[in-house]
Enzyme design. Structure first.
Site, PDB file in Angstrom:
ATOM      1  N   MET A 259       1.223  -1.156   0.085  1.00  0.00           N
ATOM      2  CA  MET A 259      -0.085   0.003   0.025  1.00  0.00           C
ATOM      3  C   MET A 259       0.985   1.448  -0.391  1.00  0.00           C
ATOM      4  O   MET A 259       2.149   1.247   0.679  1.00  0.00           O
ATOM      5  CB  MET A 259      -0.651   0.120   1.512  1.00  0.00           C
ATOM      6  CG  MET A 259      -1.957   1.460   1.303  1.00  0.00           C
ATOM      7  SD  MET A 259      -2.899   1.480  -0.485  1.00  0.00           S
ATOM      8  CE  MET A 259      -3.266   2.993  -0.382  1.00  0.00           C
ATOM      9  N   ASN A 261       0.615   4.981   0.880  1.00  0.00           N
ATOM     10  CA  ASN A 261       0.875   5.885   2.175  1.00  0.00           C
ATOM     11  C   ASN A 261       1.847   6.344   1.704  1.00  0.00           C
ATOM     12  O   ASN A 261       2.971   5.997   1.927  1.00  0.00           O
ATOM     13  CB  ASN A 261       0.260   5.000   3.540  1.00  0.00           C
ATOM     14  CG  ASN A 261      -0.106   3.618   3.749  1.00  0.00           C
ATOM     15  OD1 ASN A 261      -1.469   3.792   2.951  1.00  0.00           O
ATOM     16  ND2 ASN A 261       0.469   2.288   3.938  1.00  0.00           N
ATOM     17  N   GLU A 294       5.097   1.035  -5.664  1.00  0.00           N
ATOM     18  CA  GLU A 294       4.489   1.983  -4.690  1.00  0.00           C
ATOM     19  C   GLU A 294       5.079   2.914  -5.079  1.00  0.00           C
ATOM     20  O   GLU A 294       4.650   3.998  -4.512  1.00  0.00           O
ATOM     21  CB  GLU A 294       4.363   0.950  -3.231  1.00  0.00           C
ATOM     22  CG  GLU A 294       3.652  -0.352  -3.577  1.00  0.00           C
ATOM     23  CD  GLU A 294       2.348  -0.297  -3.759  1.00  0.00           C
ATOM     24  OE1 GLU A 294       1.578   0.706  -3.825  1.00  0.00           O
ATOM     25  OE2 GLU A 294       1.777  -1.700  -4.065  1.00  0.00           O
ATOM     26  N   GLU A 316      -4.196   3.662 -10.259  1.00  0.00           N
ATOM     27  CA  GLU A 316      -4.052   2.001 -10.743  1.00  0.00           C
ATOM     28  C   GLU A 316      -3.195   1.755 -12.472  1.00  0.00           C
ATOM     29  O   GLU A 316      -2.842   0.745 -12.325  1.00  0.00           O
ATOM     30  CB  GLU A 316      -4.422   0.921 -10.166  1.00  0.00           C
ATOM     31  CG  GLU A 316      -5.269   1.182  -8.907  1.00  0.00           C
ATOM     32  CD  GLU A 316      -3.499   1.093  -7.883  1.00  0.00           C
ATOM     33  OE1 GLU A 316      -2.788   0.603  -8.280  1.00  0.00           O
ATOM     34  OE2 GLU A 316      -4.117   1.841  -6.417  1.00  0.00           O
TER      35      GLU A 316
HETATM   36  N1  B3K Z   1      -3.250   0.699  -3.486  1.00  0.00           N
HETATM   37  C1  B3K Z   1      -3.029  -0.487  -2.991  1.00  0.00           C
HETATM   38  C2  B3K Z   1      -4.276  -1.888  -3.388  1.00  0.00           C
HETATM   39  C3  B3K Z   1      -5.664  -1.110  -2.229  1.00  0.00           C
HETATM   40  C4  B3K Z   1      -6.265  -2.208  -1.480  1.00  0.00           C
HETATM   41  C5  B3K Z   1      -7.799  -1.808  -1.383  1.00  0.00           C
HETATM   42  N2  B3K Z   1      -8.562  -3.422  -1.328  1.00  0.00           N
HETATM   43  C6  B3K Z   1      -1.981  -1.528  -3.673  1.00  0.00           C
HETATM   44  C7  B3K Z   1      -1.553  -0.884  -5.066  1.00  0.00           C
HETATM   45  O1  B3K Z   1      -2.502  -1.271  -6.376  1.00  0.00           O
HETATM   46  O2  B3K Z   1      -1.211  -0.347  -5.105  1.00  0.00           O
HETATM   47 ZN    ZN Z   2      -1.069   0.385  -7.194  1.00  0.00          ZN
END
Ligand code: B3K
Ligand code: ZN
Length: 861
Positions: A259, A261, A294, A316
């Site tokens: 993730m 973040n 990420e 994405e």
């Molecule tokens: N953005 C996250 C995925 C989150 C999943 C939520 N159920 C990972 C990624 O695509 O980088």
């Molecule tokens: Zn992603």
């Protein structure tokens, strides 16, 4: 269940500009004190409605005054008659230790961590938990100093101190306004790997990688990958990192891969921890690509984020495309491309053919977590790739620059992205943008006709109706196209409609005219898999072999052989023979590439059962599986001497993860998998196992043994299981091999493995390794004629859904793809889906997929 629609989007009634959180960590009573600076958006009189789930509200004030006219529901905190601008403070308590859904704040092996995307922040505190509300965050984390020496959140650490009661605190400040889904908090006792990165403008960034105690030796590769990704994004897109510190934490319990973040990535340890003894070449590859993915989100996702969750592919699809570009640059173009094509063909096409079919920008959602799909991610990346093809490298870069110039710091839509791209090209992208709203897999038919002194080649498109959309329009498709004859000579169409190897199929059909030739012309279509489409074309085996021998594009060459294998298998399905001349042709084709290990290993991989399903309907599982087995076995028998010679020609010194070695090692292991089918080679397989100094070869030997006789396989599995019994991440490979083994007693074997001391239903990696591998890849066991495989999965999912709905909903996928199989299987699969649907308290996640699947009347019925 409430369906949310893209068309219903409304801007937020209020904005939250600043967030201050003070979190006192405690396993079953964590106290979250939140202070929000809130402003009305416009002049309406609506109540303030904040999202919140599973929160225990203890205190609430507005501008320091007690509030008593609020209402709390299961999903919201509603406060009528608030002012236009005010400070809302709340105190809530939550219970991380009983959070098994792994969404919000939870405990993973003693580590506190958060997962907020898509809608997990509302399980931490009351908030406008939607991506178009952007705020700056100041977060103070308090925790036991001994148990939790490390306390992390987003941004930069600005202060810290000790309390009198044995706890300590750290204050974090993130200056970049962000949506709540990018919030993160981590606390635990880690080993730490540090480094620094100097950006293109000379800024020093501290890099910190947090891993479980004792795992430091498995972290270096991830850290090095991060530096490569940071450099690459500067070089290729001119994008620089924007905080003083970048942290990555590896945790054991995680629903997905990782993730993004802001400044504090949380990773499934599977995508961080790697050394040669424990990780395969493929694991190393995945670590590098997920770390990069990420990191790339910092710009495509974080600096420019999504307006609403229907726009998920904005970040994405684009970020997957960027990580694919990066991986191709770090490793090699061809095997990367083939890897992605396999994902599209095996999984995305299957999704599009099922009740879950949706455009890359979905229109309707019940549970957002169900839309982190191969369609949004991988087909989304293919759509970006088509734009890249149409605009060219420099044009695409110009469009990206424009996108950041326009939208840095904003929450935007896929349309905004396309219009930034539109501003740098003369091509009209209006028609192209249909790819965002239309679901389904276009079928491209290619037909040939001689007419007088010319040959006419007609290329036409049709997208079959999908579960979600009956009517389809023609798409704008960049189609890799060339024409050769049996000797490999290239031909141009008269009107020059094919330019730079691309035919722009922007209408239902286009006819190309070629001057009459002595021999038949062979159209070579979809170079480099230029669009996510299926090709319908009847080529005979000689023509396919001619494409393999003479086409310019290696993807086309590989694909031609795949089609030939598919055709051979269909011969066996129909109880026909495969002609000697074809075996001869295959032999000489393969031997012509015997030192080109990269192409050779891809070409030695026979299409999987899942891929074969894509070119078939009304599938009889037993017949198809048996036909594939027959072909693979005959392949091994006929080519044994050649395969042995290739095996022996590859000798590698000590293990290194570098491209040349990876390619050679892969080839050797692919060859061994064929040889392993023949009993006489069982010693060779054992020797491969014994002599291995790395996980790639060890696993290669196990997989080869799995293809052959059960005795050596069982002995090797026992030895491996004993060697790695304390290492769950490695043991996942062993669980997965067990789960994919074809054996009569597979179900009782799975039950026994569930009792293994390292197995836990609470850990998604374990569940995916054992139950997921079985459901997705154990063809004969899962699709057992009596329906026992389906029933087994269903029993498991009923149990899993009560603790982790997200993972349960992922694993139900194979059952929801009943439409490809014959009546017998369809009936058995639907019986289990119906049983699931009857369960009381079924999660939204599983409900959405199962109810759609049962409601879907496909043409296959
Ligand atoms: N953005 C996250 C995925 C989150 C999943 C939520 N159920 C990972 C990624 O695509 O980088
Ligand atoms: Zn992603």
């Amino acid at each position: 269940m409430q369906v949310k629609r893209r068309a219903d989007y409304q801007p937020p009634a209020f904005f939250i500009t600043n967030v201050e959180l003070t979190v006192h960590l405690h396993p079953h009573s964590t106290r979250v004190q939140s202070t929000l600076h809130i402003k009305r958006n416009g002049t309406h009189q609506h109540d303030l409605v904040l999202d919140g789930e599973q929160l225990n509200l203890v205190e609430i004030t507005i501008d320091n005054q007690t509030v008593d006219h609020h209402k709390v529901t299961d999903t919201a905190l509603i406060i009528p008659s608030v002012g236009d601008e005010f400070i809302l403070s709340t105190v809530c308590t939550i219970a991380p230790d009983s959070n098994k859904a792994l969404e919000g704040l939870y405990l993973s092996n003693g580590v506190y961590c958060t997962q907020c995307e898509a809608e997990g922040f509302r399980r931490i505190t009351y908030f406008l938990d939607r991506p178009d509300v952007l705020a700056t965050y100041q977060v103070t984390v308090h925790g036991d100093k001994k148990v939790l020496p490390t306390l992390l959140s987003n941004g930069n650490p600005v202060d810290k101190g000790d309390n009198d009661d044995g706890t300590h605190w750290v204050k974090w400040h993130d200056p970049h306004p962000k949506p709540s889904y990018l919030f993160a908090l981590v606390a635990g006792d880690f080993d730490l790997l540090t480094d620094t990165y100097t950006t293109m403008n000379g800024k020093q960034v501290a890099l910190e990688l947090y891993v479980d105690k004792g795992k430091l030796d498995r972290g270096q590769f991830a850290l090095d990958s991060l530096k490569r990704a940071m450099k690459w994004d500067e070089q290729v897109y001119g994008l620089e990192y924007d905080l003083e510190i970048y942290m990555v934490v590896a945790v054991d319990f995680f629903n997905m891969g990782a993730m993004e973040n802001k400044g504090l990535n949380v990773f499934n340890s599977k995508f961080v921890l790697a050394n040669p003894a424990t990780a395969t070449d493929e694991d190393f590859f995945n670590v590098e690509s997920v770390i990069a993915h990420e990191y790339f989100h910092n710009w495509t996702g974080n600096r420019v984020t999504c307006r609403d969750w229907f726009q998920l592919s904005l970040k994405e699809g684009l970020t997957v495309f960027r990580d694919q570009q990066f991986s191709a640059d770090m490793t090699s173009e061809l095997s990367n491309r083939i890897k992605h094509v396999r994902v599209i063909r095996e999984h995305q096409f299957a999704e599009d053919a099922s009740a879950m079919s949706h455009p890359i920008r979905p229109d309707e959602v019940i549970e957002m977590n169900n839309f982190y799909t191969v369609t949004v991610y991988d087909k989304g990346a293919e759509v970006i790739r088509m734009l890249h093809t149409l605009l060219g490298k420099d044009g695409f870069r110009a469009g990206m620059d424009e996108y950041f110039k326009r939208h840095d710091g904003q929450a935007v839509t896929c349309d905004d992205f396309v219009s930034a791209m539109q501003s740098v090209t003369d091509l009209n992208l209006t028609h192209f943008s249909k790819w965002y709203s239309q679901s389904g897999t276009p079928e491209i038919s290619v037909t040939r006709k001689r007419e007088g002194d010319k040959t006419l080649i007609t290329v036409s498109q049709r997208t079959p109706a999908t579960a979600d959309q009956q009517e389809k329009e023609d798409l704008f498709i960049p189609l890799g196209f060339s024409c050769i004859d049996a000797t490999g000579q290239q031909y141009q169409d008269r009107a020059g409609k094919v330019t730079n190897g691309i035919l722009l199929l922007d209408q239902q059909q286009i006819t190309l005219t070629y001057d009459q030739q002595e021999s038949e012309l062979i159209p070579v279509v979809l170079a480099n898999f230029s669009a996510p489409v299926r090709i319908k074309q009847s080529l005979d085996s000689t023509e396919l072999l001619a494409i393999f021998l003479h086409a310019n594009d290696d993807f086309n060459r590989w694909d031609a052989l795949q089609q030939l294998y598919d055709w051979c298998i269909s011969q066996y399905e129909a109880n026909q023979q495969v002609d000697e001349t074809i075996w001869e042709g295959l032999k000489s084709a393969l031997s012509s590439e015997k030192t080109n290990f990269e192409l050779l290993s891809e070409c030695l991989i026979i299409p999987s059962f899942e891929t074969l399903c894509q070119s078939r309907t009304n599938i009889n599982v037993e017949t198809l599986n048996a036909a594939r087995e027959q072909f693979v076995r005959e392949f091994a028998e006929r080519f044994e001497p050649e395969l042995l010679a290739i095996y022996q020609s590859i000798s590698l010194a000590d293990y290194h993860y570098d491209q040349q070695d990876v390619i050679a090692r892969r080839c050797k292991n692919v060859v061994l998998a064929h040889l392993g089918r023949l009993q006489q080679n069982s010693e060779l397989v054992q020797q491969h196992y014994t002599q291995s100094d790395n996980m790639t070869d060890t696993l290669g030997a196990l997989k080869a043994a799995q293809q052959g006789h059960s005795d050596p396989f069982n002995a090797l599995m026992d030895s491996f299981g004993e060697r790695w019994k304390s290492d769950p991440l490695v043991l996942d490979k062993w669980f997965s091999l067990h789960a994919t083994t074809e054996r009569e007693d597979i179900l009782s074997h799975l039950t026994m493995l569930q009792a293994h001391p390292q197995f836990s239903i609470e850990n998604p990696n374990r569940v995916r390794a054992l139950i997921g591998s079985f459901a997705f890849y154990n063809t004969s066991g899962f699709h057992a004629l009596d329906g026992s495989g389906y029933e087994y999965l269903t029993d498991y999912l009923i149990n899993l859904d009560s603790s982790n709905p997200q993972v349960a909903a992922r694993l139900v996928t194979p059952l929801t793809q009943w439409q490809r199989f014959n009546k017998h299987h369809q009936h058995k699969m639907k019986t289990q889906l119906a049983r699931l649907l009857e369960q009381e308290g079924l999660s939204n996640d599983v409900y959405e997929k199962v109810s759609k699947s049962l409601a879907y009347e496909s043409s296959a019925e």
